[in-house]
Scaffold this active site. Structure first.
Site, PDB file in Angstrom:
ATOM      1  N   TYR A   1       0.816  -1.222   0.000  1.00  0.00           N
ATOM      2  CA  TYR A   1       0.000   0.000   0.000  1.00  0.00           C
ATOM      3  C   TYR A   1       0.842   1.261   0.000  1.00  0.00           C
ATOM      4  O   TYR A   1       2.071   1.208   0.162  1.00  0.00           O
ATOM      5  CB  TYR A   1      -1.043   0.003   1.115  1.00  0.00           C
ATOM      6  CG  TYR A   1      -0.623  -0.040   2.568  1.00  0.00           C
ATOM      7  CD1 TYR A   1       0.661   0.160   3.016  1.00  0.00           C
ATOM      8  CD2 TYR A   1      -1.608  -0.317   3.524  1.00  0.00           C
ATOM      9  CE1 TYR A   1       0.967   0.100   4.356  1.00  0.00           C
ATOM     10  CE2 TYR A   1      -1.314  -0.375   4.879  1.00  0.00           C
ATOM     11  CZ  TYR A   1      -0.017  -0.167   5.293  1.00  0.00           C
ATOM     12  OH  TYR A   1       0.284  -0.225   6.639  1.00  0.00           O
ATOM     13  N   GLU A   2       0.178   2.359  -0.259  1.00  0.00           N
ATOM     14  CA  GLU A   2       0.843   3.659  -0.443  1.00  0.00           C
ATOM     15  C   GLU A   2       1.785   3.572  -1.644  1.00  0.00           C
ATOM     16  O   GLU A   2       2.810   4.259  -1.700  1.00  0.00           O
ATOM     17  CB  GLU A   2       1.622   4.033   0.824  1.00  0.00           C
ATOM     18  CG  GLU A   2       1.348   5.452   1.294  1.00  0.00           C
ATOM     19  CD  GLU A   2      -0.088   5.608   1.757  1.00  0.00           C
ATOM     20  OE1 GLU A   2      -0.840   4.619   1.814  1.00  0.00           O
ATOM     21  OE2 GLU A   2      -0.477   6.743   2.079  1.00  0.00           O
TER      22      GLU A   2
END
Lengths: 436, 372
Positions: free
Chosen positions: A410-411
């Site tokens: 994620y990110e």
């Protein structure tokens, strides 16, 4: 009785000045590192840790198995009562300090992220993702967004309401593409904003939205009709808006206490006053939000690595072989030392990143990539160290492994983040010709 | 079996994996475990799951069937690898049932499904050297067979014993007279035997994993099995886990390739991106190298236990890395249960940790290497 050759005892043979210059006191690295911080950060770190140990750690295993939305909201209000969910603005608007806005903006986030996720990656994420949802309001540069909306939300929180925020950029056909310049140019976006009188009509879907199911407020990005991501605009939605619903909630491998849900928008009316920043400035805002959030994800990873390490140490301290704890054995010591070294290096990188007055793309991505890869190495090494015990839920190490894995995704996946590092430094260290 | 028979049997196992096991994988976190018994029964009928019963279809050529004892482990490992491409847990059930069945070959007891309890607490003290002494430490002093005249009793504890569902009993390796290794059949309902569930765990959910607590379990003379070399059983245990790890990895790679050929990001299919190619290429090469090493070891008739230990340590690590790289290709989708890759990663990591800490296996290899 320790040997006279042990450093702590050998030190006694030095004269006083020599003893002053020789630190052999057995103190935890946590204590030592905390001492290096300015007082305000020291106190903050201690407060975060106390909260995490009292409220998050005891619930970690159970919430990994199952958690209700009410439990998440209750925990949010508990954290809010300690001032932890309103720190992006200084008093009296929030509970942060003025220094936060004057160049220390990532410090509270990284200190909090590590402590919360050292107790539980999932519960930590559920609490931390609120700041991610709020970040566009602050970073938009739009005072109206801050004074009208962020202050309003912070007042709700101060009044004891679970006014959780979520950040919504990912779409079913555009994951990496919304986090990467090259990909963004051809992103297959489905969430569209159509201008109407006094506002906009939004339709489409967002997926994998942390806290999507429990959020009251959502900062959501949508492109204008018949235009690409360059027209992205940030809107502030609230869960009561007609046409906004929660769709499928994903069943994740780890960080399970934080939901990752689909948001479905069916012609949702969003008034003009809910545009965050400028129309069409959403892409820039998104990129800058990631600059601030990626160091925090690095800190999340450090926390999860520490969680795995601490549980492995507990196991090795309490499990005996031949009358001695496992930690007395050289092969165990070697592995634990490696884990400790990596965690220290990862934390040092996060804190280095936090020292930049304003985090920039390469800084955040470097921290995120290194720390998430470290978390994976440390947590899987901890699992190997425990052998068959390593895969048992009750020892918390396998949970840390599952939690760590998400930090590499994620990110922005670590592959996208590596490209972001180079992109950020073109014209500095790197000299490449960009595609037209 | 000659090579063409092995190839045909392997192809049949691959079809079985695709047509019988894979369809059950779409439900629940670890597949539809309610259908597990049906799948294993089908595996038995198809001849992949070996038992001690001479009339069972898998007696000769199932995993660890008679042929494995006579011709070597290649065919067994090939079957386990193919089954694991669909589900490592199912393959593990077949593996442990086969190990149990192979231990009972020629014995009076002929359960349909058995398993083996061989590993002790695997806590190697540093002073052991030499393979026999190390293996002794590996098997552990935990369980003793004490004889008193005509009665024999089994006492002790075997931790982390794996079995498929409906396991009727275990072949337990215990310290016998004169410090020799005895093998004893213990039915699952034996008085004094308690199976303690290990609790919620990361992977291989299809298997049951228990600690066997043996409290003065009476052993009939007919349940004492002839002496056998525990090193061979340990070696088969480890090689089987390696084969399952490779099969699990191959299954993950198939999913990743399919996804990369369909998913568009950055204006094109992601399989055209260097980052994805590096991940897929890395996974391919790890699995290819691991498979080649396993086949090399499997080509020998007798199992080289030291080699099996080294392969188990190294190969399960490489396979876990291959699976995590495949998961990374899918990005966020790879982390979600629906795409079945996170299950494969959990299984891969469990295979790496179980039946011997990697460091203990490496130390076994190092300490016995000094003999050469």
């Amino acid at each position: 009785m320790s040997s006279p050759l042990d450093p702590a005892r050998a030190r006694e043979s030095l004269p006083p000045l020599g003893r002053l210059l020789f630190d052999a006191t057995p103190r935890s690295l946590w204590d030592r590192d905390t001492e290096t911080l300015p007082r305000r950060h020291r106190k903050a770190r201690e407060r975060y840790r106390r909260f995490a140990q009292a409220q998050l750690a005891p619930r970690a295993l159970e919430c990994d198995r199952s958690v209700t939305d009410d439990e998440v909201r209750a925990l949010f209000t508990q954290a809010a009562a300690c001032g932890f969910q309103t720190e992006l603005l200084p008093r009296p608007l929030g509970t942060g300090s003025v220094r936060t806005l004057l160049g220390e903006i990532t410090w509270p986030a990284v200190l909090k992220a590590e402590e919360f996720c050292a107790a539980c990656g999932g519960l930590g994420l559920a609490l931390l993702a609120h700041d991610l949802g709020m970040a566009p309001l602050l970073l938009s540069g739009d005072l109206k967004a801050v004074l009208r909306w962020q202050r309003k939300i912070y007042r709700e929180i101060a009044a004891g309401e679970p006014a959780i925020a979520a950040f919504a950029i990912t779409e079913p056909g555009a994951g990496s593409d919304v986090e990467d310049t090259k990909g963004a140019a051809t992103a297959a976006l489905v969430t569209r904003a159509r201008k109407v009188s006094s506002g906009w009509r939004l339709s489409g879907r967002k997926c994998f939205i942390t806290n999507g199911r429990v959020a009251r407020w959502i900062t959501l990005f949508a492109a204008q009709e018949n235009r690409g991501i360059e027209s992205w605009t940030c809107f502030l939605l609230d869960a009561s808006m007609e046409g906004l619903s929660v769709g499928h909630t994903e069943r994740k491998m780890g960080q399970r206490a934080a939901d990752a849900s689909e948001l479905v928008l069916d012609d949702v009316f969003v008034p003009d006053e809910r545009v965050v920043g400028r129309v069409g400035a959403g892409w820039a805002l998104n990129r800058n939000v990631l600059n601030f959030s990626r160091p925090a994800v690095g800190a999340v990873a450090v926390g999860i690595a520490r969680c795995a390490f601490e549980h492995a140490v507990t196991f090795c301290n309490t499990t005996r072989l031949g009358g001695r704890p496992l930690t007395a054995y050289q092969d165990v010591q070697l592995r634990l030392a490696d884990m400790m070294t990596k965690i220290q290096a990862a934390r040092a990188l996060v804190w280095h990143c936090a020292r930049y007055r304003i985090p920039f793309q390469a800084a955040g991505s470097i921290a995120k990539v290194f720390c998430s890869d470290t978390a994976w190495e440390v947590s899987t090494a901890a699992m190997d160290l425990l052998g068959d015990h390593g895969y048992l839920h009750r020892h918390s190490v396998e949970k840390a492994v599952r939690d760590a894995r998400l930090t590499q995704i994620y990110e922005g996946t670590n592959q996208i983040n590596r490209l972001a590092i180079v992109e950020s430094q073109i014209g500095a260290e790197f000299c490449v010709t960009q595609d037209p | 079996m000659d090579p063409s028979d092995v190839a045909a049997f392997t192809a049949a196992a691959r079809r079985f994996a695709d047509e019988v096991i894979a369809p059950t994988m779409g439900v629940g976190r670890d597949g539809d475990l309610a259908k597990l018994d049906r799948v294993l029964t089908a595996a038995e009928e198809a001849g992949f799951l070996a038992s001690a019963r001479p009339k069972s279809p898998g007696y000769d050529y199932g995993a660890w069937g008679r042929a494995a004892l006579e011709d070597g482990p290649a065919a067994s490992l090939a079957v386990l690898e193919e089954l694991a491409t669909a589900c490592a847990g199912v393959a593990a059930c077949v593996h442990f049932a086969g190990l149990g069945g192979s231990e009972l070959r020629g014995a009076k007891r002929r359960p349909a499904r058995a398993s083996v309890a061989i590993c002790g607490a695997q806590q190697l003290e540093v002073q052991e050297t030499g393979l026999p002494a190390l293996l002794d430490a590996w098997l552990g002093p935990d369980v003793k067979l004490a004889k008193n005249g005509r009665t024999a009793r089994l006492t002790g504890r075997k931790p982390f014993v794996y079995a498929g569902p409906d396991c009727e009993g275990f072949v337990v390796y215990a310290r016998g007279e004169g410090d020799r290794w005895a093998r004893v059949w213990v039915p699952a309902d034996a008085k004094g035997l308690e199976q303690v569930e290990v609790g919620l765990r990361m992977g291989l959910a299809a298997c049951q994993v228990t600690h066997l607590e043996l409290c003065d379990v009476a052993v009939r003379a007919s349940d004492e099995l002839p002496e056998a070399d525990p090193a061979q059983c340990l070696g088969r245990l480890w090689l089987g886990l390696c084969a399952i790890a490779i099969g699990n990895g191959r299954g993950a790679l198939r999913v990743a390739h399919r996804y990369a050929a369909e998913r568009r990001q950055g204006g094109g299919l992601i399989r055209e991106h260097a980052a994805v190619q590096l991940l897929l290429g890395g996974a391919e090469s790890r699995l290819a190298a691991g498979g080649a090493a396993l086949r090399q070891v499997a080509s020998r008739r007798e199992v080289d236990t030291r080699l099996a230990a080294m392969l188990k340590a190294r190969l399960t690590l490489e396979c876990a890395q291959a699976v995590t790289d495949c998961l990374q290709v899918l990005g966020g989708y790879g982390y979600m249960e629906d795409y079945r890759l996170e299950k494969r990663l959990r299984d891969a990591l469990t295979l790496k940790s179980m039946a011997g800490r990697p460091d203990d296996l490496l130390r076994l290899a190092a300490t016995t290497g000094s003999e050469r």
